[in-house]
Design an enzyme around this catalytic site. Structure first.
Site, PDB file in Angstrom:
ATOM      1  NE  ARG A  55      36.397   7.362  19.098  1.00  0.00           N
ATOM      2  CZ  ARG A  55      35.386   8.044  19.632  1.00  0.00           C
ATOM      3  NH1 ARG A  55      35.620   8.931  20.572  1.00  0.00           N
ATOM      4  NH2 ARG A  55      34.150   7.838  19.240  1.00  0.00           N
ATOM      5  CD  GLN A  87      23.352   9.531  21.970  1.00  0.00           C
ATOM      6  OE1 GLN A  87      23.689   9.573  23.146  1.00  0.00           O
ATOM      7  NE2 GLN A  87      22.623   8.554  21.490  1.00  0.00           N
ATOM      8  CG  ASN A  88      27.074   7.366  16.384  1.00  0.00           C
ATOM      9  OD1 ASN A  88      27.012   7.162  17.597  1.00  0.00           O
ATOM     10  ND2 ASN A  88      26.457   6.612  15.503  1.00  0.00           N
ATOM     11  CG  HIS A 105      27.569  13.515  21.878  1.00  0.00           C
ATOM     12  ND1 HIS A 105      27.332  12.230  22.332  1.00  0.00           N
ATOM     13  CD2 HIS A 105      26.751  14.321  22.609  1.00  0.00           C
ATOM     14  CE1 HIS A 105      26.407  12.262  23.277  1.00  0.00           C
ATOM     15  NE2 HIS A 105      26.026  13.504  23.463  1.00  0.00           N
ATOM     16  CB  CYS A 113      41.261  27.090  17.341  1.00  0.00           C
ATOM     17  SG  CYS A 113      42.710  27.989  17.919  1.00  0.00           S
ATOM     18  N   GLY A 171      20.148   2.173  18.291  1.00  0.00           N
ATOM     19  CA  GLY A 171      21.507   1.814  18.683  1.00  0.00           C
ATOM     20  C   GLY A 171      22.138   2.698  19.734  1.00  0.00           C
ATOM     21  CG  ASN A 197      19.615  -0.902  21.058  1.00  0.00           C
ATOM     22  OD1 ASN A 197      20.628  -1.487  20.667  1.00  0.00           O
ATOM     23  ND2 ASN A 197      19.668   0.047  21.969  1.00  0.00           N
ATOM     24  CG  LEU A 198      22.409  -6.469  19.274  1.00  0.00           C
ATOM     25  CD1 LEU A 198      22.138  -6.994  17.869  1.00  0.00           C
ATOM     26  CD2 LEU A 198      23.903  -6.358  19.502  1.00  0.00           C
ATOM     27  CB  ALA A 215      21.496  -1.001  13.253  1.00  0.00           C
TER      28      ALA A 215
HETATM   29  N1  APR Z   1      22.600  -2.905  15.984  1.00  0.00           N
HETATM   30  C1  APR Z   1      21.819  -2.163  16.824  1.00  0.00           C
HETATM   31  N2  APR Z   1      22.200  -1.818  18.068  1.00  0.00           N
HETATM   32  C2  APR Z   1      23.415  -2.238  18.500  1.00  0.00           C
HETATM   33  C3  APR Z   1      24.282  -3.010  17.681  1.00  0.00           C
HETATM   34  C4  APR Z   1      23.828  -3.348  16.363  1.00  0.00           C
HETATM   35  N3  APR Z   1      24.557  -4.069  15.525  1.00  0.00           N
HETATM   36  N4  APR Z   1      25.409  -3.286  18.391  1.00  0.00           N
HETATM   37  C5  APR Z   1      25.252  -2.694  19.597  1.00  0.00           C
HETATM   38  N5  APR Z   1      24.050  -2.076  19.673  1.00  0.00           N
HETATM   39  C6  APR Z   1      23.480  -1.292  20.781  1.00  0.00           C
HETATM   40  C7  APR Z   1      23.830  -1.799  22.166  1.00  0.00           C
HETATM   41  O1  APR Z   1      22.871  -2.775  22.571  1.00  0.00           O
HETATM   42  C8  APR Z   1      23.717  -0.512  23.003  1.00  0.00           C
HETATM   43  O2  APR Z   1      22.394  -0.311  23.464  1.00  0.00           O
HETATM   44  O3  APR Z   1      24.047  -0.001  20.704  1.00  0.00           O
HETATM   45  C9  APR Z   1      24.070   0.589  22.000  1.00  0.00           C
HETATM   46  C10 APR Z   1      25.441   1.214  22.201  1.00  0.00           C
HETATM   47  O4  APR Z   1      25.453   1.885  23.435  1.00  0.00           O
HETATM   48  P1  APR Z   1      26.707   2.741  23.925  1.00  0.00           P
HETATM   49  O5  APR Z   1      27.969   1.959  23.695  1.00  0.00           O
HETATM   50  O6  APR Z   1      26.418   3.210  25.298  1.00  0.00           O
HETATM   51  O7  APR Z   1      26.742   3.990  22.896  1.00  0.00           O
HETATM   52  P2  APR Z   1      25.865   5.308  22.886  1.00  0.00           P
HETATM   53  O8  APR Z   1      24.518   5.074  23.465  1.00  0.00           O
HETATM   54  O9  APR Z   1      25.949   5.864  21.511  1.00  0.00           O
HETATM   55  O10 APR Z   1      26.688   6.242  23.864  1.00  0.00           O
HETATM   56  C11 APR Z   1      26.247   7.561  24.044  1.00  0.00           C
HETATM   57  O11 APR Z   1      28.128   8.123  25.393  1.00  0.00           O
HETATM   58  O12 APR Z   1      30.306   7.575  25.614  1.00  0.00           O
HETATM   59  C12 APR Z   1      29.461   8.599  25.263  1.00  0.00           C
HETATM   60  O13 APR Z   1      29.709  10.441  23.845  1.00  0.00           O
HETATM   61  C13 APR Z   1      29.657   9.037  23.841  1.00  0.00           C
HETATM   62  O14 APR Z   1      28.016   9.458  22.118  1.00  0.00           O
HETATM   63  C14 APR Z   1      28.417   8.546  23.149  1.00  0.00           C
HETATM   64  C15 APR Z   1      27.404   8.502  24.258  1.00  0.00           C
END
Ligand code: APR
Length: 230
Positions: A55, A87-88, A105, A113, A171, A197-198, A215
């Site tokens: 990653r 959260q990224n 996160h 460590c 997102g 959000n998408l 986004a």
């Molecule tokens: N633009 C905007 N939003 C988008 C796009 C885009 N191009 N592509 C996808 N999305 C949206 C999806 O519709 C979804 O709602 O981004 C979101 C991604 O959701 P997840 O995959 O669940 O990611 P996230 O919410 O960041 O997850 C939270 O969960 O797995 C753990 O620790 C990890 O930080 C992560 C946390």
């Protein structure tokens, strides 16, 4: 106007960093409990370290997109009135120029460590068991928050939410707490809440405003409507 922005994997999707829960998401092919829990690390550290090394390499070749850049521009305009909570675990906000940032996160760039708790910048892949620069133990893990672990900087985030006039979620699917609860928290304290959000997420508490779209388009449009430089 004080603004707290929460970002999730969707903001980095157009930079080529996969999200988690979409159909081509990152957890597909990996069970969460095999790579993102302390138990997985104890059971099979090689697999976990290899997963995060891969990653980190993938993120290194990704670039910030217009959504990251627009948020950095907003920070340049309003400074301390903006806090970005991500959260990224990628570093695309930083590379776009954002400075007031909380990695709740953790981050792929850092190692923790397990012997002395020191946090260090990762130089070599962790699968090769490099030594901790503080204590020399070969006991480094990625400094990311796994399921069942406590996210970072919750006090700072909550303090910012208490005084926020606007809370914006970008997102994120709203599946993982405590981040998923911030819309309810901010709303109860009087902030206006906005989702970019998408597709609209199914948040337990509805946002005041929802804008659907990628986004890279909806975030710059929202920032430019704020007209922070006028
Ligand atoms: N633009 C905007 N939003 C988008 C796009 C885009 N191009 N592509 C996808 N999305 C949206 C999806 O519709 C979804 O709602 O981004 C979101 C991604 O959701 P997840 O995959 O669940 O990611 P996230 O919410 O960041 O997850 C939270 O969960 O797995 C753990 O620790 C990890 O930080 C992560 C946390």
């Amino acid at each position: 106007m004080r603004i707290v922005v929460l970002t999730g994997a969707g903001i980095s999707a157009e930079s080529g960093v996969p999200t988690f829960r979409d159909s081509d998401g990152l957890w597909e092919g990996h069970r969460v409990e095999d790579v993102a829990t302390p138990e997985a690390f104890e059971r099979d550290p090689d697999t976990v370290l290899r997963f995060y090394d891969a990653r980190r390499r993938a993120v290194a070749s990704a670039l910030p997109n217009p959504a990251h850049l627009a948020l950095a521009e907003l920070e340049r305009a309003i400074g301390d009135d903006l806090l970005i909570v991500t959260q990224n675990v990628d570093d695309l906000h930083e590379r776009a120029g954002t400075r007031r940032l909380v990695h709740m996160h953790g981050t792929l760039a850092h190692a923790l460590c397990t012997a002395c708790d020191a946090v260090s910048v990762i130089v070599d892949d962790l699968e090769g068991r490099p030594a901790c620069p503080e204590c020399a133990s070969r006991a480094l893990r990625p400094d990311v928050v796994w399921f069942g672990e406590m996210p970072y900087d919750l006090d700072r985030i909550e303090r910012a939410l208490v005084t926020a006039d606007v809370f914006v979620s970008i997102g994120t699917s709203g599946n993982v707490y405590p981040a998923a609860g911030y819309v309810a928290f901010a709303s109860a304290l009087g902030a206006r809440t906005v989702e970019l959000n998408l597709v609209p997420s199914d948040a337990a508490v509805p946002f005041d405003e929802v804008r659907a779209g990628p986004a890279s388009q909806v975030v710059p449009a929202w920032v430019s409507e704020l007209r922070p430089d006028r």
